[in-house]
Scaffold this motif. Sequence first.
Motif, PDB file in Angstrom:
ATOM      1  N   CYS A 153       0.842  -1.203   0.000  1.00  0.00           N
ATOM      2  CA  CYS A 153       0.000   0.000   0.000  1.00  0.00           C
ATOM      3  C   CYS A 153       0.876   1.251   0.000  1.00  0.00           C
ATOM      4  CB  CYS A 153      -0.879   0.045   1.245  1.00  0.00           C
ATOM      5  SG  CYS A 153      -1.902  -1.424   1.422  1.00  0.00           S
ATOM      6  N   LEU A 154       0.395   2.289  -0.656  1.00  0.00           N
ATOM      7  CA  LEU A 154       1.120   3.555  -0.640  1.00  0.00           C
ATOM      8  C   LEU A 154       1.143   4.113   0.768  1.00  0.00           C
ATOM      9  CD1 LEU A 154      -0.116   5.625  -3.724  1.00  0.00           C
ATOM     10  CD2 LEU A 154       2.016   4.315  -3.445  1.00  0.00           C
ATOM     11  N   LEU A 155       2.316   4.579   1.198  1.00  0.00           N
ATOM     12  CA  LEU A 155       2.402   5.198   2.523  1.00  0.00           C
ATOM     13  C   LEU A 155       1.588   6.489   2.557  1.00  0.00           C
ATOM     14  CD1 LEU A 155       6.132   4.917   3.630  1.00  0.00           C
ATOM     15  CD2 LEU A 155       4.110   4.220   4.918  1.00  0.00           C
ATOM     16  N   SER A 156       1.523   7.175   1.421  1.00  0.00           N
ATOM     17  CA  SER A 156       0.886   8.496   1.414  1.00  0.00           C
ATOM     18  C   SER A 156      -0.620   8.419   1.670  1.00  0.00           C
ATOM     19  CB  SER A 156       1.155   9.199   0.084  1.00  0.00           C
ATOM     20  OG  SER A 156       0.733   8.367  -0.980  1.00  0.00           O
ATOM     21  N   ASP A 157      -1.318   7.458   1.006  1.00  0.00           N
ATOM     22  CA  ASP A 157      -2.785   7.458   1.174  1.00  0.00           C
ATOM     23  C   ASP A 157      -3.404   6.061   1.291  1.00  0.00           C
ATOM     24  OD1 ASP A 157      -2.608   6.441  -1.337  1.00  0.00           O
ATOM     25  OD2 ASP A 157      -3.626   8.082  -2.355  1.00  0.00           O
ATOM     26  N   GLY A 158      -2.566   5.039   1.409  1.00  0.00           N
ATOM     27  CA  GLY A 158      -3.093   3.688   1.642  1.00  0.00           C
ATOM     28  C   GLY A 158      -3.541   2.944   0.391  1.00  0.00           C
ATOM     29  N   THR A 159      -3.451   3.563  -0.776  1.00  0.00           N
ATOM     30  CA  THR A 159      -3.874   2.879  -2.019  1.00  0.00           C
ATOM     31  C   THR A 159      -3.152   1.541  -2.175  1.00  0.00           C
ATOM     32  OG1 THR A 159      -4.177   5.008  -3.104  1.00  0.00           O
ATOM     33  CG2 THR A 159      -3.946   3.106  -4.549  1.00  0.00           C
TER      34      THR A 159
END
Length: 181
Positions: A63-69
């Motif tokens: 998952c992306l650290l920035s927004d969980g995607t």
Amino acid sequence: MTVGRRVLLRPPEAGDSAAFLRMVRRSRRLHRPWVYPPGDARSFRRYVARARSDPRGCGFLACLLSDGTIVGAVNLSEIVRGNFRSAYLGYYGSADHEGSGLMTEAVRLALRHAFEVLRLHRVEANIQPQNRRSIALARRCGFKKEGLSPRYLKIGGRWRDHQRWALLAESWRRRPFRAGR
Ligand SMILES: CC(C)(COP(=O)(O)OP(=O)(O)OC[C@H]1O[C@@H](n2cnc3c(N)ncnc32)[C@H](O)[C@@H]1OP(=O)(O)O)[C@@H](O)C(=O)NCCC(=O)NCCS
């Protein structure tokens, strides 16, 4: 949970179903004929249950650290201890994030887990000879090709030849992945 520079790995949860299945639907052309990830709610539930209960496996969503995607999944399977201390590695990414280096980071995080937490000695990836992007990823992560096994795995209903790529703990220790590097 394993945290990198842009990506984190965490076990899949029931609540990920809709986002995961959307990612898989949008990535169908990228995935086939190499992998057949869970494609409906029932198989995703099975994947979550297995990730929780199978002592011989570890399933992670990347998952992306920035927004969980959700940008992909990385799975260790058939973990064997004793004198073998080995596992198989499987992975697939999201078509929306193809070619961004995120899956390389996700695989390196899973390798860190395999070698430094599970203390395995060997991780093997089985790759079809025509799967150029997966071979490039394995190479980038330090895997070495050990051979070709004809009709090795049944994928998408057909027995397919696979190259066997492996990474050993000794090589990992010479070139470990550190977050932020
Ligand atoms: C295999 C798969 C995960 C590889 O995905 P990918 O998008 O190539 O992998 P990455 O996200 O690591 O991106 C790598 C690319 O980003 C570039 N990149 C940019 N920044 C990078 C960084 N910081 N670190 C590493 N690579 C970086 C690399 O140079 C590479 O570019 P290239 O494609 O021009 O060579 C994907 O093709 C896939 O899901 N395939 C279907 C499933 C599959 O085959 N699974 C494996 C079965 S064995």
